[in-house]
Design an enzyme around this catalytic site. Structure first.
Site, short mmCIF file in Angstrom:
data_model
loop_
_atom_site.label_atom_id
_atom_site.label_comp_id
_atom_site.label_asym_id
_atom_site.label_seq_id
_atom_site.Cartn_x
_atom_site.Cartn_y
_atom_site.Cartn_z
N GLY A 1 0.80 -1.23 0.00
CA GLY A 1 0.00 0.00 0.00
C GLY A 1 0.82 1.27 0.00
O GLY A 1 1.85 1.37 -0.68
N ALA B 1 2.31 2.48 9.57
CA ALA B 1 1.57 1.27 9.95
C ALA B 1 0.22 1.63 10.54
O ALA B 1 0.13 2.47 11.44
CB ALA B 1 2.39 0.46 10.96
N GLY B 2 -0.82 1.00 10.04
CA GLY B 2 -2.15 1.30 10.57
C GLY B 2 -3.12 0.18 10.26
O GLY B 2 -2.94 -0.57 9.30
N THR C 1 -7.55 -1.03 10.56
CA THR C 1 -8.94 -0.64 10.82
C THR C 1 -9.65 -1.81 11.52
O THR C 1 -9.31 -2.97 11.31
CB THR C 1 -9.72 -0.35 9.52
N GLN D 1 -15.84 9.62 10.34
CA GLN D 1 -16.45 8.66 9.41
C GLN D 1 -17.27 7.66 10.22
O GLN D 1 -16.73 7.05 11.16
CB GLN D 1 -15.35 7.93 8.62
N GLN E 1 -16.03 4.43 12.28
CA GLN E 1 -14.59 4.57 12.55
C GLN E 1 -14.30 5.45 13.77
O GLN E 1 -13.34 6.23 13.75
CB GLN E 1 -13.87 5.15 11.34
N TYR F 1 -10.73 4.44 14.68
CA TYR F 1 -9.72 4.85 13.68
C TYR F 1 -9.60 6.38 13.60
O TYR F 1 -8.49 6.93 13.61
CB TYR F 1 -10.15 4.27 12.32
N GLY G 1 -6.65 10.77 1.54
CA GLY G 1 -8.03 10.36 1.37
C GLY G 1 -8.09 8.90 1.01
O GLY G 1 -7.14 8.14 1.22
N1 CAA Z 1 -23.40 7.90 8.10
C1 CAA Z 1 -24.37 7.70 9.02
N2 CAA Z 1 -24.90 6.50 9.27
C2 CAA Z 1 -24.47 5.49 8.52
C3 CAA Z 1 -23.47 5.62 7.57
C4 CAA Z 1 -22.94 6.90 7.36
N3 CAA Z 1 -21.98 7.11 6.43
N4 CAA Z 1 -23.24 4.42 7.02
C5 CAA Z 1 -24.07 3.57 7.62
N5 CAA Z 1 -24.83 4.21 8.53
C6 CAA Z 1 -25.88 3.66 9.38
C7 CAA Z 1 -26.93 2.95 8.53
O1 CAA Z 1 -27.88 3.87 8.08
C8 CAA Z 1 -27.49 1.99 9.53
O2 CAA Z 1 -28.38 2.66 10.42
P1 CAA Z 1 -29.70 1.96 10.97
O3 CAA Z 1 -29.20 0.79 11.77
O4 CAA Z 1 -30.30 3.03 11.81
O5 CAA Z 1 -30.48 1.55 9.77
C9 CAA Z 1 -26.29 1.60 10.36
O6 CAA Z 1 -25.33 2.64 10.17
C10 CAA Z 1 -25.68 0.31 9.95
O7 CAA Z 1 -25.21 0.41 8.60
P2 CAA Z 1 -24.69 -0.86 7.80
O8 CAA Z 1 -25.84 -1.69 7.32
O9 CAA Z 1 -23.69 -0.44 6.77
O10 CAA Z 1 -24.00 -1.64 9.01
P3 CAA Z 1 -22.91 -2.71 9.00
O11 CAA Z 1 -22.78 -3.10 10.42
O12 CAA Z 1 -23.15 -3.75 7.99
O13 CAA Z 1 -21.57 -1.91 8.53
C11 CAA Z 1 -19.78 -0.40 8.64
C12 CAA Z 1 -21.11 -0.82 9.26
C13 CAA Z 1 -18.77 -1.56 8.74
C14 CAA Z 1 -19.24 0.76 9.43
C15 CAA Z 1 -19.99 -0.04 7.16
O14 CAA Z 1 -20.99 0.94 7.05
C16 CAA Z 1 -18.73 0.50 6.51
O15 CAA Z 1 -17.85 -0.23 6.12
N6 CAA Z 1 -18.62 1.84 6.37
C17 CAA Z 1 -17.48 2.49 5.75
C18 CAA Z 1 -16.42 2.77 6.76
C19 CAA Z 1 -15.22 3.42 6.09
O16 CAA Z 1 -15.33 4.35 5.31
N7 CAA Z 1 -14.01 2.91 6.36
C20 CAA Z 1 -12.85 3.39 5.73
C21 CAA Z 1 -11.89 2.26 5.58
S1 CAA Z 1 -10.49 2.72 4.60
C22 CAA Z 1 -9.62 3.71 5.60
O17 CAA Z 1 -9.87 3.85 6.75
C23 CAA Z 1 -8.46 4.41 4.95
C24 CAA Z 1 -8.57 5.85 5.15
O18 CAA Z 1 -7.86 6.39 5.97
C25 CAA Z 1 -9.49 6.64 4.33
#
Ligand code: CAA
Length: 239
Positions: free
Chosen positions: A12, A82-83, A85, A140, A143, A146, A177
């Site tokens: 990465g 190193a990081g 999630t 986010q 997170q 994180y 980003g």
């Molecule tokens: N804002 C507000 N609420 C949100 C949301 C958002 N962006 N996304 C989901 N929700 C809410 C949903 O509406 C839902 O609410 P209800 O229960 O009231 O209906 C609830 O959260 C659950 O949503 P999911 O069905 O998606 O739940 P899940 O348990 O299956 O997954 C999650 C939850 C794992 C957090 C998933 O939404 C996810 O992966 N989100 C993205 C997280 C993300 O962006 N991670 C970045 C990784 S990469 C990185 O970190 C590198 C970097 O530095 C950029």
């Protein structure tokens, strides 16, 4: 030739950073957490030596730094990349999911900086570059752990910048980003599709687009740049 160490450096953004530093004539070593086959493949491809230890373990960091310095010489550029999630909404997050992320992402930075800082102060030169995230600035959903770790790096870095200024040690943050890495690939495709719609540039960053900023901040003539957070996020969050 200056010596640089990149943690989480076999894949990465870390791997792209190590290769960019090598191309800029640094003597480079990388650390990795445990994926030995990936590390061996990285070393075979690049010629960059890879050293295994867990950055969350302070004693392992001290020993790892000693090993790298015995092989390459004193570390002058440290890239804390190193990081991990453990994405989950707070109402479902375990104490372990909280701790693991804080211990690696933020504790790892402390452990590594602590292991090199006395040498940098004695030699009156150092470049510390800490990899934060757009999500440490914007937050986010999913997170809290994180984002807290990545925001914590910013306060840490600003404080270290003040401490190091009189010794020609700079400390800066890069806040990437969403970047084309395994960490981002792990996000569910339908969730990722929604996130991409919020990126004005309309695509993921390539790891090399982040790495070029590390080379910029590591340079000898970057001595007046300290305590900053450099966002590279395709316009997703403009602070
Ligand atoms: N804002 C507000 N609420 C949100 C949301 C958002 N962006 N996304 C989901 N929700 C809410 C949903 O509406 C839902 O609410 P209800 O229960 O009231 O209906 C609830 O959260 C659950 O949503 P999911 O069905 O998606 O739940 P899940 O348990 O299956 O997954 C999650 C939850 C794992 C957090 C998933 O939404 C996810 O992966 N989100 C993205 C997280 C993300 O962006 N991670 C970045 C990784 S990469 C990185 O970190 C590198 C970097 O530095 C950029």
């Amino acid at each position: 030739m200056r010596v640089a160490l990149v943690t989480g450096g076999t894949a990465g953004i870390g791997a792209a950073t190590a290769e960019a530093l090598l191309a800029a004539d640094y003597r480079v070593a990388v650390n990795y957490g445990g994926n030995q086959p990936a590390a061996e493949a990285f070393t075979a491809r690049t010629g960059i030596a890879a050293f295994a230890w867990n950055v969350a373990d302070a004693a392992a960091c001290t020993a790892g730094v000693a090993e790298v310095e015995a092989a390459l010489g004193p570390i002058e550029v440290l890239v804390n990349n190193a990081g991990i999630t453990r994405d989950v909404m707070l109402h479902k997050m375990s104490a372990q999911q909280w701790r693991e992320v804080i211990d690696v992402n933020l504790g790892g930075c402390f452990n590594m900086c602590r292991a090199v800082i006395e040498g940098m102060r004695e030699r009156r030169f150092g470049r510390v570059i800490n990899m934060s995230s757009v999500n440490g600035l914007s937050g986010q959903a999913g997170q809290t752990n994180y984002a807290a770790s990545k925001a914590g790096l910013i306060g840490f870095t600003k404080s270290l910048a003040l401490e190091g200024a009189s010794r020609n040690i700079t400390a800066n943050v890069i806040a990437p980003g969403y970047t084309d890495t395994a960490m981002v690939s792990a996000v569910r495709p339908e969730v990722m599709e929604q996130i991409l719609k919020t990126v004005p540039v309309g695509r993921l960053a390539s790891p090399a687009e982040i790495a070029r900023a590390v080379v910029f901040l590591a340079a000898d003539d970057a001595g007046f740049i300290t305590g900053i957070t450099l966002s590279i996020n395709g316009g997703k969050y403009l602070d």
